[in-house]
Scaffold this motif. Structure first.
Motif, short mmCIF file in Angstrom:
data_model
loop_
_atom_site.label_atom_id
_atom_site.label_comp_id
_atom_site.label_asym_id
_atom_site.label_seq_id
_atom_site.Cartn_x
_atom_site.Cartn_y
_atom_site.Cartn_z
N ASN A 188 0.80 -1.22 0.00
CA ASN A 188 0.00 0.00 0.00
C ASN A 188 0.84 1.27 0.00
O ASN A 188 0.32 2.36 -0.23
CB ASN A 188 -0.95 0.01 1.21
N SER A 189 2.15 1.14 0.26
CA SER A 189 3.02 2.31 0.31
C SER A 189 3.60 2.66 -1.05
O SER A 189 4.24 3.70 -1.21
CB SER A 189 4.16 2.07 1.31
N LEU A 190 3.40 1.79 -2.02
CA LEU A 190 3.95 2.02 -3.36
C LEU A 190 2.93 2.69 -4.26
O LEU A 190 1.72 2.48 -4.12
CB LEU A 190 4.35 0.68 -3.98
N PRO A 191 3.38 3.49 -5.23
CA PRO A 191 2.44 4.07 -6.21
C PRO A 191 1.80 2.96 -7.05
O PRO A 191 2.41 1.91 -7.26
CB PRO A 191 3.33 4.98 -7.06
N ASP A 192 0.60 3.20 -7.51
CA ASP A 192 -0.13 2.16 -8.24
C ASP A 192 0.50 1.82 -9.58
O ASP A 192 0.37 0.70 -10.07
CB ASP A 192 -1.59 2.59 -8.45
N THR A 193 1.17 2.78 -10.18
CA THR A 193 1.78 2.57 -11.49
C THR A 193 3.30 2.51 -11.36
O THR A 193 3.89 3.37 -10.70
CB THR A 193 1.39 3.69 -12.46
N TYR A 194 3.90 1.53 -11.99
CA TYR A 194 5.36 1.40 -11.94
C TYR A 194 6.01 2.47 -12.80
O TYR A 194 5.73 2.58 -13.99
CB TYR A 194 5.80 0.02 -12.42
N ASP A 195 6.87 3.25 -12.17
CA ASP A 195 7.68 4.22 -12.89
C ASP A 195 9.04 4.24 -12.23
O ASP A 195 9.17 4.59 -11.04
CB ASP A 195 7.05 5.62 -12.86
N GLU A 196 10.05 3.86 -12.97
CA GLU A 196 11.38 3.67 -12.40
C GLU A 196 11.93 4.93 -11.73
O GLU A 196 12.43 4.89 -10.61
CB GLU A 196 12.34 3.21 -13.50
N GLU A 197 11.81 6.07 -12.40
CA GLU A 197 12.34 7.31 -11.85
C GLU A 197 11.64 7.69 -10.56
O GLU A 197 12.27 8.09 -9.57
CB GLU A 197 12.21 8.44 -12.88
N TRP A 208 17.32 0.43 0.67
CA TRP A 208 16.17 0.88 -0.08
C TRP A 208 16.50 1.14 -1.54
O TRP A 208 15.89 0.55 -2.44
CB TRP A 208 15.61 2.13 0.61
N ARG A 209 17.47 1.99 -1.79
CA ARG A 209 17.83 2.26 -3.18
C ARG A 209 18.61 1.10 -3.77
O ARG A 209 18.59 0.88 -4.99
CB ARG A 209 18.65 3.55 -3.29
N GLY A 210 19.27 0.33 -2.92
CA GLY A 210 19.96 -0.85 -3.40
C GLY A 210 19.02 -1.85 -4.06
O GLY A 210 19.34 -2.43 -5.11
N TRP A 211 17.84 -2.05 -3.43
CA TRP A 211 16.86 -2.95 -4.03
C TRP A 211 16.38 -2.41 -5.38
O TRP A 211 16.14 -3.18 -6.33
CB TRP A 211 15.66 -3.14 -3.11
N MET A 212 16.26 -1.09 -5.49
CA MET A 212 15.83 -0.50 -6.76
C MET A 212 16.91 -0.67 -7.83
O MET A 212 16.59 -0.92 -9.01
CB MET A 212 15.48 0.97 -6.58
N GLU A 213 18.17 -0.54 -7.45
CA GLU A 213 19.25 -0.78 -8.41
C GLU A 213 19.21 -2.24 -8.88
O GLU A 213 19.41 -2.53 -10.07
CB GLU A 213 20.61 -0.48 -7.77
N LEU A 214 18.94 -3.13 -7.95
CA LEU A 214 18.84 -4.54 -8.29
C LEU A 214 17.66 -4.77 -9.23
O LEU A 214 17.77 -5.49 -10.23
CB LEU A 214 18.70 -5.37 -7.02
N ASP A 215 16.52 -4.16 -8.92
CA ASP A 215 15.33 -4.34 -9.75
C ASP A 215 15.56 -3.81 -11.17
O ASP A 215 15.16 -4.44 -12.15
CB ASP A 215 14.13 -3.63 -9.11
N LYS A 216 16.19 -2.65 -11.25
CA LYS A 216 16.50 -2.06 -12.57
C LYS A 216 17.34 -3.02 -13.41
O LYS A 216 17.12 -3.16 -14.62
CB LYS A 216 17.24 -0.74 -12.37
N ALA A 217 18.28 -3.70 -12.75
CA ALA A 217 19.18 -4.60 -13.48
C ALA A 217 18.51 -5.90 -13.89
O ALA A 217 18.68 -6.37 -15.02
CB ALA A 217 20.41 -4.89 -12.62
N ILE A 218 17.74 -6.50 -12.97
CA ILE A 218 17.26 -7.86 -13.23
C ILE A 218 15.84 -7.94 -13.79
O ILE A 218 15.41 -9.00 -14.25
CB ILE A 218 17.35 -8.74 -11.97
#
Length: 430
Positions: free
Chosen positions: A248-257, A390-400
């Motif tokens: 519930n803490s995430l925006p409904d639409t995925y946007d990487e930036e 927190w940002r580490g997981w996003m870097e990981l998500d961006k890559a994989i």
């Protein structure tokens, strides 16, 4: 009726019943079907019985939706950017299936993968490599013992038809482990395998009986990952509730930036009680409340060097199993929080050289999907000394993300090289 006959008549049926029960546990039985709900729950539970067993994990990974993520304690660091949370929130076509325990070693991961009945149906795997796997000390071996699976070991030992180089190295590693994880009977069998010989018929029979015994115990009594899923102390509650809270803490639409900016905002919020970017509870528990212990760590790692380690041979064992299963693999290479590097005195070259060797070991053998987290920079990559933030997981998500959402590479061409088991490679400095 004399006294001895009375004893036999009274105790005999109990002994006989006990023998029948034991015998029934030493013969193969058909595994029950695990419910989809249990499989879904077990994907995030990090349950030790699932990890060291075979019932649930084999059925879970027969579904191509579930992609095994192997690692250690970093898998349990749930926040809104954790791979399982993002996959659930944005209805992706995959779900990470988390396989690891706190301190799980590369040797544990090899044992687990080696025991699978079949390759994961997804045809893929993600491996998060822990820095602790390249520390040659008793702590590393103790970690292996804590996640050791006798069931998986007996399955391997009882099914050996031909002893490979990997079997010899695995047996030799088991013989070096502390404690009495291997009984004298199986110790003899491991010595034979370590010397390149097959276990004799007696060893194979006993190990097979022990495997079926452990397997039947797991089937009938051991796996209850869905037991009390609403109980606040159960792992099922902790991890699944952790996902639900973060969705519930995430925006409904995925946007990487947008998500990268949010990860920095959340990182700042949850490291607000210190100036160095540690997760608030970690800072309070390990630094603020234990200043003496923290001060003892000052400069403690100035002579530590991860670039020379027996861990490279263990890593090669894992690669051999991934290649044998023809899995498309993605590897996350480790880093350390820069403030912890500074405090402990660990030379950055220690991690640079480690990851350079890992990268060469991977790419020279055809494993080309790699994220070296030590090459990343910026705040909130790590939430504490060794765990992704927190940002580490996003870097990981961006890559994989493209790797996980796309098809398996149809042109895998792994060319394994035994030199990576050698002392020469272990001691090589880039």
């Amino acid at each position: 009726m004399d006294f001895n006959k009375k004893i036999i008549l009274s105790v005999g049926p109990i002994v006989l019943a006990g023998l029948v029960v034991i015998a029934s546990l030493c013969i193969p039985t058909k595994a029950p079907v695990v419910s989809k709900e249990m499989i879904c729950q077990s994907a995030t539970a990090l349950d030790k019985k699932v990890y060291t067993g075979e019932l649930v994990v084999n059925q879970a990974l027969s579904d191509p939706k579930y992609i095994p993520f192997i690692g250690a304690s970093e898998l349990s660091r749930f926040d809104m950017f954790h791979p399982n949370v993002l996959a659930e929130k944005y209805s992706r076509n995959y779900r990470p299936y988390l396989l690891g325990q706190s301190g799980s070693s590369l040797l544990n991961q090899y044992t687990m993968l080696n025991s699978l009945n079949n390759a994961p149906a997804s045809g893929k795997i993600v491996a998060i490599v822990a820095l602790s796997s390249f520390e040659d000390n008793d702590y590393q071996n103790d970690n292996f013992v804590n996640s050791y699976s006798e069931l998986q070991t007996m399955k391997w030992l009882s099914s050996l038809e031909k002893v490979t180089e990997e079997d010899k190295i695995f047996a030799d590693n088991l013989l070096q482990m502390p404690g009495s994880i291997i009984s004298p009977v199986f110790n003899q069998a491991l010595k034979k395998v370590s010397n390149g010989e097959k276990p004799n018929d007696f060893h194979r029979l006993v190990s097979k009986m022990k495997y079926y015994f452990d397997k039947n115990i797991e089937t009938r009594f051991g796996v209850k990952v869905d037991d009390n899923p609403k109980h606040k102390k159960s792992k099922m509650y902790i991890y699944n509730n952790g996902i639900a809270e973060n969705l519930n803490s995430l925006p409904d639409t995925y946007d990487e930036e947008t998500l990268f900016k949010l990860s920095e905002k959340i990182g700042k919020k949850y490291s607000s009680n210190n100036k160095v970017g540690y997760y608030n509870p970690f800072y309070k528990m390990n630094i603020k409340n234990k200043p003496h212990k923290f001060n003892q760590m000052s400069g403690k790692y100035k002579d530590r060097y991860h670039g020379i380690s027996k861990g490279f041979a263990d890593f090669e064992l894992l690669l051999s199993e991934i290649a044998e299963r023809k899995l498309d693999a993605y590897f996350i290479l480790p880093t350390m929080h820069p403030e912890w590097l500074k405090h402990t005195g660990l030379p950055k070259k220690s991690i640079d050289d480690l990851n350079a060797k890992l990268t060469e070991q991977l790419t020279s053998q055809g494993f080309n999907n790699i994220l070296d987290m030590n090459q990343l920079s910026g705040d909130y990559l790590m939430q504490d000394p060794l765990h992704i933030g927190w940002r580490g997981w996003m870097e990981l998500d961006k890559a994989i993300k493209p790797f996980l959402e796309g098809p398996k590479n149809p042109n895998l061409d792994y060319q394994l090289n035994d030199k990576f088991y050698s002392d020469e490679w272990k001691n090589y400095r880039p």
